[in-house]
Design a protein around this motif. Structure first.
Motif, PDB file in Angstrom:
ATOM      1  N   CYS A   1       0.854  -1.191   0.000  1.00 49.09           N
ATOM      2  CA  CYS A   1       0.000   0.000   0.000  1.00 49.09           C
ATOM      3  C   CYS A   1       0.891   1.242   0.000  1.00 49.09           C
ATOM      4  O   CYS A   1       1.921   1.275   0.679  1.00 49.09           O
ATOM      5  CB  CYS A   1      -0.907  -0.010   1.232  1.00 49.09           C
TER       6      CYS A   1
ATOM      7  N   GLU B   1      -9.355  -2.953  -1.206  1.00 46.80           N
ATOM      8  CA  GLU B   1      -9.229  -2.107  -0.022  1.00 46.80           C
ATOM      9  C   GLU B   1      -8.054  -2.583   0.812  1.00 46.80           C
ATOM     10  O   GLU B   1      -7.920  -3.785   1.097  1.00 46.80           O
ATOM     11  CB  GLU B   1     -10.511  -2.182   0.802  1.00 46.80           C
ATOM     12  N   CYS B   2      -7.219  -1.660   1.214  1.00 45.74           N
ATOM     13  CA  CYS B   2      -6.076  -1.974   2.064  1.00 45.74           C
ATOM     14  C   CYS B   2      -6.571  -2.606   3.370  1.00 45.74           C
ATOM     15  O   CYS B   2      -7.521  -2.105   3.980  1.00 45.74           O
ATOM     16  CB  CYS B   2      -5.292  -0.696   2.354  1.00 45.74           C
ATOM     17  N   PRO B   3      -5.948  -3.689   3.821  1.00 43.37           N
ATOM     18  CA  PRO B   3      -6.426  -4.359   5.035  1.00 43.37           C
ATOM     19  C   PRO B   3      -6.141  -3.594   6.326  1.00 43.37           C
ATOM     20  O   PRO B   3      -6.725  -3.906   7.356  1.00 43.37           O
ATOM     21  CB  PRO B   3      -5.680  -5.699   5.015  1.00 43.37           C
TER      22      PRO B   3
ATOM     23  N   GLU C   1      -3.561  -9.192   0.642  1.00 41.09           N
ATOM     24  CA  GLU C   1      -4.373  -9.545   1.802  1.00 41.09           C
ATOM     25  C   GLU C   1      -5.555  -8.594   1.973  1.00 41.09           C
ATOM     26  O   GLU C   1      -6.280  -8.670   2.963  1.00 41.09           O
ATOM     27  CB  GLU C   1      -3.510  -9.542   3.063  1.00 41.09           C
ATOM     28  N   GLY C   2      -5.745  -7.692   0.998  1.00 39.83           N
ATOM     29  CA  GLY C   2      -6.812  -6.700   1.069  1.00 39.83           C
ATOM     30  C   GLY C   2      -8.173  -7.289   0.740  1.00 39.83           C
ATOM     31  O   GLY C   2      -8.306  -8.467   0.414  1.00 39.83           O
ATOM     32  N   TYR C   3      -9.179  -6.427   0.816  1.00 40.66           N
ATOM     33  CA  TYR C   3     -10.561  -6.817   0.565  1.00 40.66           C
ATOM     34  C   TYR C   3     -10.897  -6.517  -0.888  1.00 40.66           C
ATOM     35  O   TYR C   3     -10.945  -5.355  -1.296  1.00 40.66           O
ATOM     36  CB  TYR C   3     -11.488  -6.078   1.523  1.00 40.66           C
TER      37      TYR C   3
ATOM     38  N   ALA D   1       1.305  -2.350   4.248  1.00 36.01           N
ATOM     39  CA  ALA D   1       0.293  -3.406   4.233  1.00 36.01           C
ATOM     40  C   ALA D   1       0.357  -4.146   2.905  1.00 36.01           C
ATOM     41  O   ALA D   1       0.627  -3.551   1.861  1.00 36.01           O
ATOM     42  CB  ALA D   1      -1.093  -2.814   4.431  1.00 36.01           C
TER      43      ALA D   1
END
Length: 106
Positions: free
Chosen positions: A43, A62-64, A52-54, A48
């Motif tokens: 990110c 989306e950044c986790p 592993e984000g959404y 991050a």
């Protein structure tokens, strides 16, 4: 450019991501609605892993850690706290395998 093997096509289901270590950076490869995308795995706002984000069906991730969202197609930062885009990389599907093209190490 160097072509890096990511995985076999059937190993990356729709709505999922995988992280691959390239010579110069880690890259997150996503499959959303059948399309493949590759972005820098880190990110731009914080440390991050984007793999592993959404992942959203609208082609964003989306950044986790801090909820910053990025466009998978362009890498553009879509909301705060991120203001800087992620680097994108070309993805190729060749003979049932997924590859990403990255700049060669200097």
């Amino acid at each position: 450019m160097a072509r890096i093997f990511v995985c076999h096509d059937d190993a990356l289901p729709d709505g999922e991501a995988i992280k691959v270590d390239a010579p110069t950076t880690a890259i997150a490869v996503f499959r959303v609605n059948g399309a493949l995308y590759a972005l820098n795995d880190r990110c731009t706002h914080g440390n991050a892993s984007m793999s592993e984000g959404y992942i959203e069906n609208d082609g964003t991730v989306e950044c986790p850690l801090h909820a910053a969202r990025f466009c998978l197609k362009t890498g553009a930062a879509l909301c705060q706290p991120a203001t800087e885009a992620l680097t994108t990389f070309p993805v190729a599907l060749v003979d049932g395998a997924v590859y990403v093209d990255v700049p060669e190490a200097a």
